[in-house]
Design an enzyme around this catalytic site. Structure first.
Site, PDB file in Angstrom:
ATOM      1  N   HIS A 216      -3.883   6.835   1.174  1.00 56.25           N
ATOM      2  CA  HIS A 216      -4.130   5.529   0.559  1.00 56.25           C
ATOM      3  C   HIS A 216      -5.542   5.106   0.941  1.00 56.25           C
ATOM      4  CE1 HIS A 216      -4.219   1.321  -0.184  1.00 56.25           C
ATOM      5  NE2 HIS A 216      -4.120   0.998   1.095  1.00 56.25           N
TER       6      HIS A 216
ATOM      7  N   CYS B 260       0.815  -1.232   0.000  1.00 57.27           N
ATOM      8  CA  CYS B 260       0.000   0.000   0.000  1.00 57.27           C
ATOM      9  C   CYS B 260       0.840   1.270   0.000  1.00 57.27           C
ATOM     10  CB  CYS B 260      -0.925   0.010   1.210  1.00 57.27           C
ATOM     11  SG  CYS B 260      -1.965  -1.448   1.260  1.00 57.27           S
TER      12      CYS B 260
ATOM     13  N   ASN C 241      -9.924  -1.024  -2.423  1.00 61.19           N
ATOM     14  CA  ASN C 241      -8.510  -0.780  -2.113  1.00 61.19           C
ATOM     15  C   ASN C 241      -7.669  -1.293  -3.289  1.00 61.19           C
ATOM     16  OD1 ASN C 241      -5.879  -0.930  -1.154  1.00 61.19           O
ATOM     17  ND2 ASN C 241      -6.446  -1.732   0.856  1.00 61.19           N
TER      18      ASN C 241
END
Ligand code: UT7
Length: 333
Positions: free
Chosen positions: A260, A115, A290
């Site tokens: 993020h 991430c 995501n």
């Protein structure tokens, strides 16, 4: 000394949209559970993984970033490619992207920081440009999660979260002062690695891949969701404050925080901890889920198109994820 600034940004996501209602048909989940726990309404998943790979998605995003920068692929000196879902174990996606863009001969660096991959890549690009080694760097974050997750009820805690997509940035040298990338901060703590990981296949097993791995489900990502959540809501504000302190700017100077996109509840917790107004923290997780290394450049592209920031605005980027790794950056657009 040269400074590095983002001169072009772009995104590309697969056409195929998978809504929460579509997931209800293949596993025991519900639109209500997914929306309430994560804020996600839909995600994009590839339909033909042989064709829609991280490097093809990444190349499309890169072309858009190059267009915005007003550059040709041949102007690029170096590629940085961030993904946790490369099309093959080796070589990494960077060389496949390079071939697709016709950039034979230039260096291609693959980074595996999940991430935080985009911010780690941004920091690497910044150092190369400040040192004078390169003038124009292409940084791509791309993921194809949908082929690597357990799309049954057994894997529902992970499967509903992740989406496929790519984002790209062209980072160029400039002589201007107080602009572009002002600071980057990178962190990791490997003692948490096994709380969010993909154990197999891998070289810690011989043979590298075997039937036992399939039988015990260890070929799918494992996530200790509550554990990850707890650290995320602490590390995000911490690393954002670290970046602000390094530059001397205050929260009031910031136009937009682009985190993020891990979970809407994490984003809201960060916003509340930092006592920021809602409009100062960007979110588009409802559309994409995501997308790991791709989430920040996708969010930047959307935020720019929506007019959420413009020339000279101060932006804060921050990420947290598997490793654990966490990172932040401040840039003046
Ligand atoms: O990018 C960084 C990496 N990832 C993250 O940042 C994720 C961080 N963690 C999270 O976002 C949250 O922990 C989740 C969204 C993953 C889970 O939310 P939660 O509120 O922590 O739920 P939970 O794991 O405690 O599960 C609650 C219940 C469980 O049922 P029981 O044991 O209470 O009966 C789960 O089995 O929800 C169940 N559940 C689901 N139900 C419907 C888990 N996944 C699902 C699902 N649909 N997809």
């Amino acid at each position: 000394m040269k400074r590095a600034r983002i001169t072009g940004i772009g995104k590309y996501v697969p056409e195929n949209v998978v809504t929460n209602f579509d997931l209800e048909k293949i596993m025991d989940t519900s639109d209500t559970w997914i929306r309430e726990r994560t804020g996600i309404a839909q995600r994009h998943w590839v339909t033909n993984p042989a064709v829609e790979t991280v490097s093809t998605l990444g190349a499309e995003a890169a072309k858009r970033a190059l267009d915005m920068a007003g550059l040709q692929p041949s102007d690029i000196d170096f590629i940085i490619f961030a993904t946790l879902s490369p099309e093959h174990f080796f070589p990494g996606g960077g060389v496949f992207l390079q071939e697709k863009l016709g950039l034979e001969g230039i260096g291609a660096l693959d980074i595996r920081n999940q991430c935080t991959g985009f911010i780690y890549g941004l920091s690497v690009a910044d150092q190369f440009i400040r040192s004078g080694m390169y003038k124009n760097i292409l940084l791509v974050g791309a993921e194809v999660h949908s082929t690597g997750i357990d799309k049954t009820t057994r894997g529902r805690d992970v499967a509903v979260l992740f989406g496929d997509g790519a984002g790209a940035a062209v980072i160029s040298a400039t002589d201007e002062k107080d602009c572009g990338i002002l600071t980057t901060h990178l962190h990791a703590d490997g003692k948490h690695a096994k709380h969010l990981w993909l154990q197999n296949p891998g070289s810690a097993q011989s043979p590298f891949v075997n039937e036992q791995m399939i039988a015990d489900n260890s070929i799918y990502p494992y996530m200790n969701g509550r554990y990850v959540f707890k650290y995320a809501v602490t590390r995000f504000p911490e690393v954002i404050m670290e970046a602000l302190q390094a530059t001397g700017y205050s929260k009031n100077d910031v136009k937009l925080v682009i985190p993020h996109q891990a979970n809407q509840r994490i984003t809201e917790a960060v916003q509340q901890k930092l006592e920021l107004p809602t409009e100062k923290v960007y979110s588009n997780i409802h559309n994409y889920g995501n997308t790991t290394a791709a989430s920040i450049p996708i969010a930047m592209t959307d935020a720019l198109q929506e007019g959420r920031f413009g020339e000279n605005d101060l932006l804060v980027l921050a990420a947290f994820g598997s490793g654990f790794t966490w990172a932040s950056a401040i840039l003046r657009w």
